[in-house]
Design an enzyme around this catalytic site. Structure first.
Site, PDB file in Angstrom:
ATOM      1  N   GLU A  36     -18.204  22.879   4.314  1.00  0.00           N
ATOM      2  CA  GLU A  36     -18.162  24.329   4.429  1.00  0.00           C
ATOM      3  C   GLU A  36     -18.376  24.988   3.068  1.00  0.00           C
ATOM      4  O   GLU A  36     -19.051  26.016   2.962  1.00  0.00           O
ATOM      5  CB  GLU A  36     -16.832  24.762   5.034  1.00  0.00           C
ATOM      6  CG  GLU A  36     -16.687  24.367   6.495  1.00  0.00           C
ATOM      7  CD  GLU A  36     -15.297  24.648   7.039  1.00  0.00           C
ATOM      8  OE1 GLU A  36     -14.498  25.281   6.310  1.00  0.00           O
ATOM      9  OE2 GLU A  36     -15.006  24.233   8.168  1.00  0.00           O
ATOM     10  N   ARG A  62     -17.216   8.782   5.305  1.00  0.00           N
ATOM     11  CA  ARG A  62     -16.810  10.184   5.189  1.00  0.00           C
ATOM     12  C   ARG A  62     -15.610  10.320   4.262  1.00  0.00           C
ATOM     13  O   ARG A  62     -15.516  11.264   3.486  1.00  0.00           O
ATOM     14  CB  ARG A  62     -16.492  10.745   6.580  1.00  0.00           C
ATOM     15  CG  ARG A  62     -16.079  12.191   6.580  1.00  0.00           C
ATOM     16  CD  ARG A  62     -15.931  12.726   7.992  1.00  0.00           C
ATOM     17  NE  ARG A  62     -15.443  14.089   8.028  1.00  0.00           N
ATOM     18  CZ  ARG A  62     -16.184  15.172   7.855  1.00  0.00           C
ATOM     19  NH1 ARG A  62     -17.490  15.040   7.636  1.00  0.00           N
ATOM     20  NH2 ARG A  62     -15.666  16.377   7.910  1.00  0.00           N
TER      21      ARG A  62
END
Length: 438
Positions: free
Chosen positions: A67, A270
């Site tokens: 984000e 990740r």
């Protein structure tokens, strides 16, 4: 606001106030586990560690690294408009990325806990003129305090996953009382816009996904040259943003193809803190692992190049032309396929891509991405692409073309923000101010 919703939100705020005296203990425990920056933990209770510059200031909050990078171009546009930008994030990883990748004149702080004492201390110091949240960040205490101070909050690049939408639908009165406090929602897709309207947000417009506007992830050319030389003529493929369980799948694919292809498999988890666990699993299967964090060289005997470093996705994707995007075989909602697409990789993914539904639809329609349902299908897809360069290059070209066609979300977002940002730009240009930190 209904009485029940009001009671629920008051109870939430009271719980935050009651629990606030334990915030120090909570943060210390998280710091011991590496989840908080011990040197900056006071920022989490609203104490600033940087000077507030004079002039208008926009507070941008991005929860994750993804984000944060998505709104990097938006923050750049705000700075070009002479508006100060305060970025908050909540993780150590995102703070490290902010220091490495963002403009030096963007101020970074850790986001305060969603408890009124911390939020009020934070707002008393920073006095933001506008608050911008990214994607789906809704914090009840923060939102209500912003609303009380008449500081507008806008949600940009907004989306609601299937799971989040269903969860909010179970509490419609609370959802409406919160979402109706947003000054504007700028949604990624028409479906997201419809969901936000259903939950009480207004006005809501659709801009597209501003992640398309982000620059291709950078890499060190000298380092890329070193690894290119070490890999030589070996074929490669990458499994990126993998979730737990997908590294095992990648190992299965590697072993299935190794005798025929002799390929190098690049795995980029990740969560890099799982690197030890992943390496142990690989070596137990007889695979030779080179780790980026140790600067291990890639030799002809190396099976797995484990990308356990932050901020180097640009390096890993430039070492291959085939990228499997993780979090998609284990029902996690999918990972972002835009980075491999913009860097010229043929994209493979599992079927669970709800978080990037529109992006994958566009890529699949153009022939830039293919969805696989399991390890066997992934192995066949990797094998086919390694042996068919014409198809591989067509997919890569289609990916870059699709990304180009999808651009425009940033300009749409900035236009939607004009009623909030234009007065701030005029104010900044009419009154003198000092630079951040002075």
């Amino acid at each position: 606001m209904s009485a029940l919703a009001q009671i629920a939100l008051i109870a939430y705020r009271c719980a935050g106030i009651a629990g606030y005296p334990c915030a120090g203990l909570f943060l210390n425990l998280r710091a011991r586990r590496g989840k908080e920056d011990r040197a900056r933990k006071m920022e989490r209770v609203g104490y600033a560690s940087a000077n507030r510059p004079r002039g208008p200031l926009v507070w941008v909050h991005a929860a994750s690294v993804g984000e944060m990078m998505a709104v990097s171009t938006l923050m750049r546009e705000l700075r070009r408009a002479d508006i100060n930008v305060l970025l908050t994030t909540g993780t150590v990883t995102s703070a490290e990325m902010a220091s490495n990748r963002l403009q030096v004149d963007v101020i970074h702080q850790y986001v305060p806990l969603d408890a009124l004492p911390a939020v009020r201390r934070f707002l008393d110091y920073w006095h933001p003129d506008l608050a911008i949240g990214v994607e789906s960040e809704i914090w009840p205490a923060t939102l209500s305090e912003l609303n009380r101070r008449k500081i507008p909050q806008v949600l940009v690049n907004a989306r609601l996953s299937d799971r989040s939408f269903k969860r909010w639908q179970k509490h419609p009165l609370v959802a409406h009382s919160l979402f109706s406090q947003l000054a504007m929602v700028i949604a990624q897709s028409d479906l997201d816009a419809e969901r936000f309207r259903d939950l009480g947000a207004w006005p809501v417009i659709t801009s597209g996904n501003i992640k398309v506007e982000t620059d291709a992830p950078p890499c060190d050319p000298a380092l890329l040259s070193v690894y290119d030389a070490q890999i030589g003529h070996r074929k490669t493929w990458a499994a990126t943003s993998t979730a737990e369980g997908e590294e095992k799948v990648a190992a299965m694919v590697h072993r299935a193809l190794k005798a025929h292809m002799g390929q190098l498999t690049i795995i980029v988890p990740r969560h890099i803190e799982r690197a030890d666990e992943i390496e142990a699993m690989m070596t137990a299967q007889g695979l030779t692992v080179a780790r980026r964090s140790r600067n291990d060289p890639i030799t002809p005997d190396t099976d797995i190049f484990l990308g356990d470093s932050m901020g180097e996705m640009g390096l890993y994707l430039r070492l291959t032309e085939i990228a499997f995007v993780g979090r998609s075989l284990v029902a996690k909602g999918g990972g972002n396929p835009l980075e491999p697409a913009v860097l010229g990789c043929a994209v493979l993914s599992g079927p669970h891509v709800e978080n990037f539904r529109d992006t994958y639809q566009a890529l699949v329609k153009k022939g830039a991405a293919r969805l696989v349902r399991d390890a066997e299908m992934l192995a066949k897809g990797v094998h086919f692409l390694m042996n068919n360069p014409v198809t591989r290059h067509k997919m890569a070209d289609a990916g870059m073309e699709t990304v180009q066609d999808m651009r425009g979300a940033l300009s749409a977002t900035m236009k939607a923000l004009e009623p909030f940002t234009h007065p701030l730009t005029m104010q900044a240009r009419l009154e003198p101010r000092t630079a951040a930190g002075e």
